[in-house]
Design a protein around this motif. Structure first.
Motif, PDB file in Angstrom:
ATOM      1  N   PRO A   5       0.814  -1.227   0.000  1.00 22.41           N
ATOM      2  CA  PRO A   5       0.000   0.000   0.000  1.00 22.41           C
ATOM      3  C   PRO A   5       0.842   1.270   0.000  1.00 22.41           C
ATOM      4  CG  PRO A   5      -0.036  -1.059   2.169  1.00 22.41           C
ATOM      5  CD  PRO A   5       0.614  -2.026   1.227  1.00 22.41           C
ATOM      6  N   GLU A   6       2.123   1.153   0.356  1.00 25.05           N
ATOM      7  CA  GLU A   6       3.008   2.317   0.328  1.00 25.05           C
ATOM      8  C   GLU A   6       3.098   2.951  -1.056  1.00 25.05           C
ATOM      9  OE1 GLU A   6       5.415  -0.578   3.092  1.00 25.05           O
ATOM     10  OE2 GLU A   6       3.882  -0.718   1.530  1.00 25.05           O
ATOM     11  N   TRP A   7       2.837   2.142  -2.092  1.00 25.14           N
ATOM     12  CA  TRP A   7       3.007   2.638  -3.452  1.00 25.14           C
ATOM     13  C   TRP A   7       2.080   3.806  -3.767  1.00 25.14           C
ATOM     14  CZ3 TRP A   7       6.965   2.389  -6.348  1.00 25.14           C
ATOM     15  CH2 TRP A   7       6.891   2.682  -7.728  1.00 25.14           C
ATOM     16  N   PHE A  59       7.048   9.754  -7.011  1.00 26.96           N
ATOM     17  CA  PHE A  59       8.452  10.008  -7.330  1.00 26.96           C
ATOM     18  C   PHE A  59       8.914   9.237  -8.568  1.00 26.96           C
ATOM     19  CE2 PHE A  59       8.016  10.738  -2.744  1.00 26.96           C
ATOM     20  CZ  PHE A  59       8.455  12.043  -2.685  1.00 26.96           C
ATOM     21  N   VAL A  60       8.004   8.516  -9.216  1.00 24.32           N
ATOM     22  CA  VAL A  60       8.290   7.805 -10.459  1.00 24.32           C
ATOM     23  C   VAL A  60       7.695   8.608 -11.610  1.00 24.32           C
ATOM     24  CG1 VAL A  60       7.844   5.679 -11.779  1.00 24.32           C
ATOM     25  CG2 VAL A  60       8.324   5.567  -9.320  1.00 24.32           C
ATOM     26  N   TRP A  93      11.503   0.550  -4.435  1.00 26.10           N
ATOM     27  CA  TRP A  93      11.104  -0.746  -3.877  1.00 26.10           C
ATOM     28  C   TRP A  93      12.148  -1.265  -2.896  1.00 26.10           C
ATOM     29  CZ3 TRP A  93      10.058  -2.631  -9.514  1.00 26.10           C
ATOM     30  CH2 TRP A  93       8.829  -2.116  -9.955  1.00 26.10           C
ATOM     31  N   SER A  94      13.408  -1.098  -3.255  1.00 24.89           N
ATOM     32  CA  SER A  94      14.484  -1.572  -2.395  1.00 24.89           C
ATOM     33  C   SER A  94      14.509  -0.807  -1.074  1.00 24.89           C
ATOM     34  CB  SER A  94      15.828  -1.419  -3.117  1.00 24.89           C
ATOM     35  OG  SER A  94      16.890  -1.916  -2.342  1.00 24.89           O
ATOM     36  N   ALA A 142       6.626   7.792   6.848  1.00 23.80           N
ATOM     37  CA  ALA A 142       7.883   7.080   6.628  1.00 23.80           C
ATOM     38  C   ALA A 142       8.035   6.710   5.162  1.00 23.80           C
ATOM     39  CB  ALA A 142       7.937   5.827   7.503  1.00 23.80           C
ATOM     40  N   THR A 143       6.926   6.350   4.517  1.00 22.52           N
ATOM     41  CA  THR A 143       6.955   6.038   3.090  1.00 22.52           C
ATOM     42  C   THR A 143       7.388   7.244   2.280  1.00 22.52           C
ATOM     43  OG1 THR A 143       5.206   4.374   3.306  1.00 22.52           O
ATOM     44  CG2 THR A 143       5.542   5.338   1.132  1.00 22.52           C
ATOM     45  N   LEU A 144       6.814   8.391   2.579  1.00 28.18           N
ATOM     46  CA  LEU A 144       7.130   9.609   1.835  1.00 28.18           C
ATOM     47  C   LEU A 144       8.613   9.946   1.938  1.00 28.18           C
ATOM     48  CD1 LEU A 144       5.898  11.972   0.203  1.00 28.18           C
ATOM     49  CD2 LEU A 144       5.670  13.199   2.375  1.00 28.18           C
TER      50      LEU A 144
END
Length: 241
Positions: free
Chosen positions: A29-31, A37-38, A210-211, A231-233
């Protein structure tokens, strides 16, 4: 086929594609945060590619009986060989097959992925077992995202080891760590060993993100537990620079 039938078939195909993508989104779900950023043009390919990798690794490592997964991987081997020849059956092929990636090389690496289901002796054994598949994944990402090939192999391998731990739990822990005492001791020890040997960020921007997300999950002590949005951001922003 009438125009209405064609439109209905296309709608069904789009829904089938989304169902596979949604399976990956549910695990990552972090995506929803990190994807900003992609580059926008790469996002559909990144989603389809990540979903394909999940289908392959789920087939290799899922379930208590290896035989259904082996059959799925055999089917995928035929499917990917077909992609190399301009044919496709699986919905994910609508997003990926026309990309000039080394689909035949990926198909040829599936037996190694199948064999990686066996418990490794130690970290070196776990890494070696995944090398043929990791190289094929890195080679494919080099084409899909126009990125370096060789530097990305350690990051791909680490990501696969993380995914294997998240999916298989203690069954993924090498034999050499099974004697570690305490509740979830072997799994915690393997989590720490993966974290201690985590490679530098490399490869295309999706791979770097992803890494970094996988590493942060390990640093929090649970390979399968998603990160909170803040934290994801921060993690995605740092890895995308």
């Amino acid at each position: 086929m009438t125009m209405a039938e064609t439109q209905f078939a296309a709608h069904d195909h789009d829904e089938a594609l989304e169902s596979f993508v949604d399976k990956w989104r549910a695990r990552w779900p972090e995506w929803a945060v990190a994807q900003v950023f992609v580059p926008a043009a790469q996002r559909p390919i990144a989603l389809a590619w990540a979903s394909l990798l999940q289908e392959l690794t789920d087939a290799a490592w899922g379930g208590s009986d290896a035989r259904p997964g082996e059959a799925k991987l055999a089917w995928w081997g035929e499917e990917l060989q077909g992609w190399a020849l301009g044919r496709r059956r699986h919905p994910l092929g609508a997003a990926l097959q026309r990309q000039p990636a080394p689909w035949a090389q990926l198909a040829s690496a599936l037996p190694a992925l199948r064999e990686s289901r066996e418990r490794p002796r130690d970290r070196a054994d776990a890494v070696a077992a995944l090398q043929p598949f990791a190289r094929a994944v890195a080679a494919t990402e080099a084409v899909l995202f126009e990125a370096p090939f060789e530097p990305a192999i350690p990051a791909v391998t680490a990501g696969l080891l993380h995914a294997r731990l998240a999916q298989m739990g203690e069954s993924a822990v090498p034999l050499g760590l099974l004697a570690v005492a305490g509740d979830h001791g072997p799994r915690r020890a393997w989590n720490g060993e993966l974290l201690a040997h985590w490679p530098a960020l490399a490869g295309a921007r999706p791979r770097r993100i992803w890494s970094a997300l996988a590493r942060q999950r390990l640093s929090r002590g649970d390979a399968g537990l998603p990160l909170p949005p803040w934290a994801t951001l921060l993690t995605a922003w740092r890895s995308a620079r």
